[in-house]
Design a protein around this motif. Structure first.
Motif, PDB file in Angstrom:
ATOM      1  N   THR A 203      45.778  29.698  42.239  1.00 58.12           N
ATOM      2  CA  THR A 203      45.804  31.135  42.016  1.00 58.12           C
ATOM      3  C   THR A 203      46.990  31.758  42.739  1.00 58.12           C
ATOM      4  OG1 THR A 203      43.407  31.166  41.840  1.00 58.12           O
ATOM      5  CG2 THR A 203      44.481  33.263  42.247  1.00 58.12           C
TER       6      THR A 203
ATOM      7  N   TYR B 211      37.737  38.735  31.630  1.00 61.38           N
ATOM      8  CA  TYR B 211      37.945  38.436  33.042  1.00 61.38           C
ATOM      9  C   TYR B 211      37.521  39.585  33.960  1.00 61.38           C
ATOM     10  CZ  TYR B 211      40.754  34.826  30.805  1.00 61.38           C
ATOM     11  OH  TYR B 211      41.182  33.798  30.014  1.00 61.38           O
ATOM     12  N   SER B 212      37.800  40.811  33.539  1.00 63.45           N
ATOM     13  CA  SER B 212      37.428  41.966  34.368  1.00 63.45           C
ATOM     14  C   SER B 212      35.914  42.062  34.512  1.00 63.45           C
ATOM     15  CB  SER B 212      37.980  43.267  33.773  1.00 63.45           C
ATOM     16  OG  SER B 212      39.387  43.269  33.795  1.00 63.45           O
TER      17      SER B 212
ATOM     18  N   SER C 133      43.757  34.876  36.191  1.00 62.02           N
ATOM     19  CA  SER C 133      44.021  35.488  34.890  1.00 62.02           C
ATOM     20  C   SER C 133      44.068  37.010  34.963  1.00 62.02           C
ATOM     21  CB  SER C 133      42.939  35.066  33.882  1.00 62.02           C
ATOM     22  OG  SER C 133      42.899  33.662  33.749  1.00 62.02           O
ATOM     23  N   LEU C 134      43.735  37.582  36.119  1.00 61.71           N
ATOM     24  CA  LEU C 134      43.758  39.030  36.289  1.00 61.71           C
ATOM     25  C   LEU C 134      45.133  39.496  36.761  1.00 61.71           C
ATOM     26  CD1 LEU C 134      40.306  39.633  38.015  1.00 61.71           C
ATOM     27  CD2 LEU C 134      40.941  40.311  35.692  1.00 61.71           C
TER      28      LEU C 134
ATOM     29  N   SER D 112      33.800  39.561  34.256  1.00 65.42           N
ATOM     30  CA  SER D 112      33.389  38.428  35.086  1.00 65.42           C
ATOM     31  C   SER D 112      33.570  38.741  36.568  1.00 65.42           C
ATOM     32  CB  SER D 112      34.201  37.182  34.704  1.00 65.42           C
ATOM     33  OG  SER D 112      33.801  36.072  35.463  1.00 65.42           O
ATOM     34  N   TYR D 113      34.734  39.301  36.895  1.00 62.49           N
ATOM     35  CA  TYR D 113      34.994  39.632  38.300  1.00 62.49           C
ATOM     36  C   TYR D 113      34.084  40.763  38.777  1.00 62.49           C
ATOM     37  CZ  TYR D 113      37.424  41.070  42.541  1.00 62.49           C
ATOM     38  OH  TYR D 113      37.713  41.398  43.828  1.00 62.49           O
TER      39      TYR D 113
ATOM     40  N   ALA E 281      34.006  34.818  31.521  1.00 62.81           N
ATOM     41  CA  ALA E 281      35.339  34.239  31.732  1.00 62.81           C
ATOM     42  C   ALA E 281      35.747  33.375  30.545  1.00 62.81           C
ATOM     43  CB  ALA E 281      35.355  33.433  33.025  1.00 62.81           C
TER      44      ALA E 281
ATOM     45  N   THR F 294      35.091  32.175  39.764  1.00 64.18           N
ATOM     46  CA  THR F 294      35.680  33.474  40.072  1.00 64.18           C
ATOM     47  C   THR F 294      37.124  33.337  40.523  1.00 64.18           C
ATOM     48  OG1 THR F 294      33.484  34.263  40.734  1.00 64.18           O
ATOM     49  CG2 THR F 294      35.371  35.609  41.384  1.00 64.18           C
TER      50      THR F 294
ATOM     51  N   LYS G 152      39.157  31.061  39.515  1.00 63.74           N
ATOM     52  CA  LYS G 152      39.905  30.818  38.276  1.00 63.74           C
ATOM     53  C   LYS G 152      40.123  32.118  37.512  1.00 63.74           C
ATOM     54  CE  LYS G 152      38.623  27.271  35.766  1.00 63.74           C
ATOM     55  NZ  LYS G 152      37.691  26.345  35.061  1.00 63.74           N
ATOM     56  N   VAL G 153      39.095  32.997  37.534  1.00 63.46           N
ATOM     57  CA  VAL G 153      39.216  34.291  36.865  1.00 63.46           C
ATOM     58  C   VAL G 153      40.345  35.108  37.477  1.00 63.46           C
ATOM     59  CG1 VAL G 153      38.078  36.553  36.648  1.00 63.46           C
ATOM     60  CG2 VAL G 153      36.868  34.465  35.973  1.00 63.46           C
ATOM     61  N   CYS G 154      40.446  35.058  38.803  1.00 65.14           N
ATOM     62  CA  CYS G 154      41.469  35.842  39.501  1.00 65.14           C
ATOM     63  C   CYS G 154      42.877  35.448  39.078  1.00 65.14           C
ATOM     64  CB  CYS G 154      41.318  35.695  41.015  1.00 65.14           C
ATOM     65  SG  CYS G 154      39.836  36.482  41.666  1.00 65.14           S
TER      66      CYS G 154
END
Length: 410
Positions: A393, A330-331, A361-362, A333-334, A325, A355, A357-359
């Motif tokens: 998010t 990001y992909s 950015s997706l 990481s998820y 991340a 995770t 936080k990653v979402c």
């Protein structure tokens, strides 16, 4: 056959771990009406314990109309020795409630051993120590390390100092075993000056690093725990220069110090030494190196080592997830988070928060909904940070009605 001979043969069955023959003697005692006699029942229970048949031992224990000190000490020490510490502690509490007998030194030693193995045993251990002190029982070389470990786990430095004084007065203070237990206790209580003092007082006896690597490992760990990473790396260099064969504990502390000081070069050198020493695929060492690589953006190196590790712990997973991340992957990481869940690995709030936080950015709305549903299902929304990021998010997505969504996850 005389009853005395029967008991002798029963003990031989226990030593030979022949539970099948032992059960035949059990049936014979029942026929003779002796199974309810505490002496014969204790011998039967000891046979089952020695035969690694704790279920039979406990079943017999429950049926005994009369129990004495031997009965309780046998069952408590059996569970402590079988790495069932919580059951051993529960049996000890039952003993206190029953008022059949008062514990003796053997029982207290078994309970302290169980407490040292239990995740929640520290408070029980301290209470046990207080009772021992009140009843006049002395700590010995087997019980005081358990006492010190409990003091460290609870951060009870005041009681730890009392135990330290007792260790010195009892003549146990001059051993490496004692010094190591004391360094661990003071380090856990973040009293590094005291830990360092104990460490150098022991070295003043003229012992070499070869003779005291376990003590050096404890001091290394203490430095890392207390944030003295430079001192830890200097000690690691000294150990290496001595020519002693370092073990996994030495390497893992050195790697943690490298990670904390953001020194990738030194970290890679320590990993190289660990690899040549046969610890390259040790899961603890490997996890720290993966975290180190990922934290410095070397995701490819981290992934390669990750796939080589035969066992992967939460540190390895979280290092890759957070590192990916941080690198903008990001992909990946998820995807790692999904893999972790599908394999049944445990996750913590740190991984969940990263995770979520990653979402944000997706592009996919579905991923955010799935992670939120996972949080709802497993109770992570009670964590304030996770809940905050879930709201953030949702705010970053048009028509992303996450709150209240319950769908099957991953």
């Amino acid at each position: 056959m005389e009853l005395r001979s029967l008991v002798g043969t029963l003990r031989q069955c226990g030593r030979a771990r022949s539970v099948r023959h032992g059960k035949s003697f059990h049936c014979h005692f029942v026929k003779l009406g002796l199974s309810s006699d505490v002496y014969y029942a204790n011998n039967l229970m000891s046979m089952y314990v020695e035969s690694n048949s704790l279920e039979d031992a406990y079943h017999l224990f429950e049926q005994m109309p009369v129990r004495n000190l031997v009965t309780w000490s046998t069952i408590i020490s059996a569970y402590a020795g079988a790495a069932e510490p919580d059951i051993a502690i529960r049996m000890y509490n039952l003993m206190l409630e029953s008022e059949d007998e008062s514990p003796n030194g053997f029982v207290y030693s078994a309970v302290l051993k169980a407490c040292s193995l239990s995740e929640n045993g520290s408070q029980h251990a301290l209470e046990c120590i207080r009772i021992m002190h009140r009843e006049g029982f002395k700590l010995d070389e087997f019980t005081f390390p358990c006492a010190l470990k409990s003091c460290g786990s609870l951060g009870s430095v005041a009681l730890g100092r009392q135990v330290h004084g007792y260790v010195e007065k009892s003549g146990f203070g001059s051993s490496c075993f004692s010094a190591t237990a004391l360094v661990d206790m003071y380090s856990d209580c973040i009293q590094l000056d005291d830990a360092t003092r104990v460490f150098y007082e022991y070295l003043a006896q003229g012992v070499s690093i070869h003779e005291s690597l376990v003590l050096y490992n404890s001091m290394l760990s203490g430095y890392v725990l207390g944030g003295r990473d430079k001192a830890a790396l200097e000690m690691l260099s000294k150990i290496h220069s001595s020519g002693v064969c370092m073990d996994s504990y030495t390497f893992s502390s050195g790697l943690k110090a490298s990670f904390n000081s953001l020194n990738l070069r030194v970290g890679l050198q320590v990993h190289g030494l660990a690899t040549t020493s046969g610890y390259g695929l040790d899961y603890v060492i490997g996890s720290i190196v993966i975290d180190l690589y990922a934290n410095h953006g070397k995701i490819g190196n981290a992934l390669r080592l990750f796939h080589l590790l035969p066992t992967k712990d939460m540190v390895a997973w979280s290092g890759l997830i957070v590192g990916s991340a941080k690198a903008g992957l990001y992909s990946l990481s998820y995807s790692l988070f999904r893999d972790m869940i599908s394999l049944g690995e445990d996750v913590d709030e740190f991984i969940i928060t990263s995770t979520v936080k990653v979402c944000s950015s997706l592009v996919s709305i579905r991923s955010g909904k799935q992670v939120h549903a996972f949080c709802v299902k497993n109770g992570y929304l009670s964590d304030g940070v996770v809940a905050t990021y879930s709201i953030d998010t949702g705010a970053n997505r048009v028509n992303m009605s996450i709150i209240g969504t319950h769908i099957s996850i991953l």
